[in-house]
Design an enzyme around this catalytic site. Structure first.
Site, PDB file in Angstrom:
ATOM      1  N   ASP A  82      62.509 -22.433 -22.515  1.00 40.16           N
ATOM      2  CA  ASP A  82      62.422 -21.992 -21.125  1.00 40.16           C
ATOM      3  C   ASP A  82      61.380 -22.797 -20.345  1.00 40.16           C
ATOM      4  OD1 ASP A  82      63.159 -20.189 -19.090  1.00 40.16           O
ATOM      5  OD2 ASP A  82      61.432 -18.912 -19.510  1.00 40.16           O
ATOM      6  N   ASP A 104      63.083 -26.615 -15.745  1.00 40.85           N
ATOM      7  CA  ASP A 104      62.826 -26.106 -14.408  1.00 40.85           C
ATOM      8  C   ASP A 104      62.408 -27.236 -13.472  1.00 40.85           C
ATOM      9  OD1 ASP A 104      62.183 -24.740 -12.182  1.00 40.85           O
ATOM     10  OD2 ASP A 104      60.613 -23.509 -13.081  1.00 40.85           O
ATOM     11  N   HIS A 181      56.843 -14.697 -11.274  1.00 44.36           N
ATOM     12  CA  HIS A 181      56.412 -14.666 -12.671  1.00 44.36           C
ATOM     13  C   HIS A 181      55.027 -14.021 -12.752  1.00 44.36           C
ATOM     14  CE1 HIS A 181      59.130 -18.309 -12.945  1.00 44.36           C
ATOM     15  NE2 HIS A 181      59.536 -17.606 -13.991  1.00 44.36           N
ATOM     16  N   GLY A 210      60.879 -13.547 -14.063  1.00 51.41           N
ATOM     17  CA  GLY A 210      59.823 -12.678 -13.534  1.00 51.41           C
ATOM     18  C   GLY A 210      60.236 -11.224 -13.582  1.00 51.41           C
ATOM     19  N   ASN A 231      64.678 -12.443 -17.730  1.00 47.45           N
ATOM     20  CA  ASN A 231      63.567 -13.032 -18.484  1.00 47.45           C
ATOM     21  C   ASN A 231      62.345 -12.137 -18.344  1.00 47.45           C
ATOM     22  OD1 ASN A 231      65.356 -15.128 -18.776  1.00 47.45           O
ATOM     23  ND2 ASN A 231      63.901 -16.717 -18.208  1.00 47.45           N
ATOM     24  N   THR A 234      55.451 -11.060 -19.414  1.00 42.22           N
ATOM     25  CA  THR A 234      54.112 -10.516 -19.126  1.00 42.22           C
ATOM     26  C   THR A 234      54.000  -9.046 -19.542  1.00 42.22           C
ATOM     27  OG1 THR A 234      54.011 -12.057 -17.268  1.00 42.22           O
ATOM     28  CG2 THR A 234      52.359 -10.309 -17.305  1.00 42.22           C
TER      29      THR A 234
END
Ligand code: 13P
Length: 410
Positions: A82, A104, A181, A210, A231, A234
């Site tokens: 990723d 990305d 994110h 995020g 995704n 955190t």
């Protein structure tokens, strides 16, 4: 066995209106915690290796553990690299063992994002690898406070998304509709109208980056408006961190294992919570039934040489060939061997591990392999046989095997 193509997992979610979780696995505790939750929930899962985490960990050492965990799972698993930063980073991730990549380049102007993503798709598809692209920009950094990385959010435009998907050939598309994110204060405002327009414009599964910080209701609405992959990292890092703080506050000892007690379980609980909200729990068997198993291929050459060529000369020639060919996309490993039986018909061998069956053609047609084969190999080898093979697949019944229990921390 249930290491499968990511496209097959996400396409199932896309068709059946739920979302599969792509959980960031930064180390062994995250890996085992996420897998335990997927097994217990009977959920398909994507193990997400976020490039930025590997500035402090050795990616090449960790990926084999991820592959081993995926292969022994009873639920379908894909391994995604990723937020790669370049074509070279994607080639590296595929060589290490990932079977899906997301590079990305979304912060670049549209035409440059399109050009770079198209090159990555061409390379990766030739090796059988699923590709996710991103249009629009989701700011922030996974695992950190969003306020510390206040980059400018750029919403995805439906018109550009359509052109981007058509012209790059990506298998799924990450969209920017208001998420960021990392850890954030309050909940973000999401643009569902925009998401509807994107969904009408493109026919590939849509992805949210995020995931941390969204409410249950926001997750459900995102999924009902077409999101098929979420995704999430955190939120897992925060429950792990909280657990370590509680262990420290309990003052029961300073040892590493005391401080880490319960971290894996906390990650697992949070993963299960997400799986429940996103609707992927209980889907493993039906997903597996329509997934292609992921199969590496071995390309083997047994050969002999003229008597006047010494072992030392052969070793040096083959080492040079190996170094050149390790850079070919889809090549995972090369072994150069010498027979232990000196009187046998063949004295040496090559064994090349390739990411998938499609990578055989990439390998055979690549300039580095062709030049080595014509200029070097044919000048020393007098006789050889070659074979490409894949593992014989177990009966599909093993796809519905009992959940695997991971070992508890000692
Ligand atoms: P969070 O860390 O905000 O959950 O985002 C993870 C992510 O999008 C990885 O690509």
């Amino acid at each position: 066995m249930p290491l499968v193509h990511l496209a097959d997992i996400v396409n199932h979610a896309h068709r059946h209106n739920y979302a599969v979780g792509a959980f960031g696995v930064a180390n062994q505790d995250f890996l085992e915690g996420v897998m335990q939750a997927a097994e217990d929930s009977r959920a398909p899962v994507v193990l997400n290796l976020i490039a930025s985490h590997f500035s402090s960990h050795d990616f090449d050492l960790f990926v084999p553990s991820v592959v081993a965990v995926a292969r022994r799972a009873a639920v379908p698993v894909a391994i995604n690299f990723d937020h790669g930063t370049s074509l070279a980073s994607a080639v590296h991730a595929i060589a290490a063992g990932c079977n899906a990549v997301m590079v990305d380049t979304s912060m670049l102007p549209f035409s440059e994002n399109l050009r770079q993503t198209r090159d990555i798709v061409a390379m990766a598809h030739a090796c059988g690898i699923t590709v996710e692209g991103e249009m629009g920009y989701v700011p922030g950094v996974e695992g950190e406070s969003a306020e510390e990385h206040p980059g400018e959010l750029a919403y995805t435009s439906a018109v550009e998304a359509k052109a981007f998907v058509e012209r790059t050939g990506v298998d799924c598309l990450a969209v920017s509709v208001g998420t960021v994110h990392g850890r954030m204060k309050g909940t973000p405002k999401l643009d569902y109208n925009r998401l509807d327009k994107i969904r009408e414009a493109v026919d590939v599964p849509l992805v949210i980056h995020g995931g941390t910080g969204l409410s249950d209701e926001q997750f459900r609405r995102l999924i009902s408006h077409g999101i098929a992959k979420i995704n999430y990292y955190t939120g897992l890092a925060d429950v792990a961190g909280r657990r370590i703080r509680e262990n420290a506050a309990a003052n029961t000892g300073d040892s590493y294992s005391t401080l880490m007690t319960g971290v894996r379980e906390a990650v697992s609980e949070e993963t299960e919570r997400c799986i429940r909200i996103w609707g992927s729990g209980g889907r493993a068997a039906e997903v597996l039934a329509q997934c292609r198993p992921w199969q590496e291929v071995e390309h083997i050459v047994l050969y002999k040489t003229a008597n006047e060529t010494s072992d030392i000369e052969i070793a040096s020639i083959m080492r040079e060939g190996k170094a050149a060919m390790l850079a070919i996309p889809g090549v995972r490993n090369i072994r150069i061997g010498q027979a232990l039986q000196p009187d046998g018909k063949y004295h040496y061998c090559w064994s090349v591990t390739l990411s998938s069956q499609s990578a055989i053609e990439v390998f055979q047609n690549h300039a580095a392999q062709q030049s080595f084969a014509r200029k070097v190999f044919l000048s020393v080898a007098t006789e050889w046989i070659a074979l490409d093979f894949a593992d014989i697949q177990p009966p599909t019944a093993s796809f519905t095997a009992a959940p695997v229990k991971l070992a508890a921390r000692g």
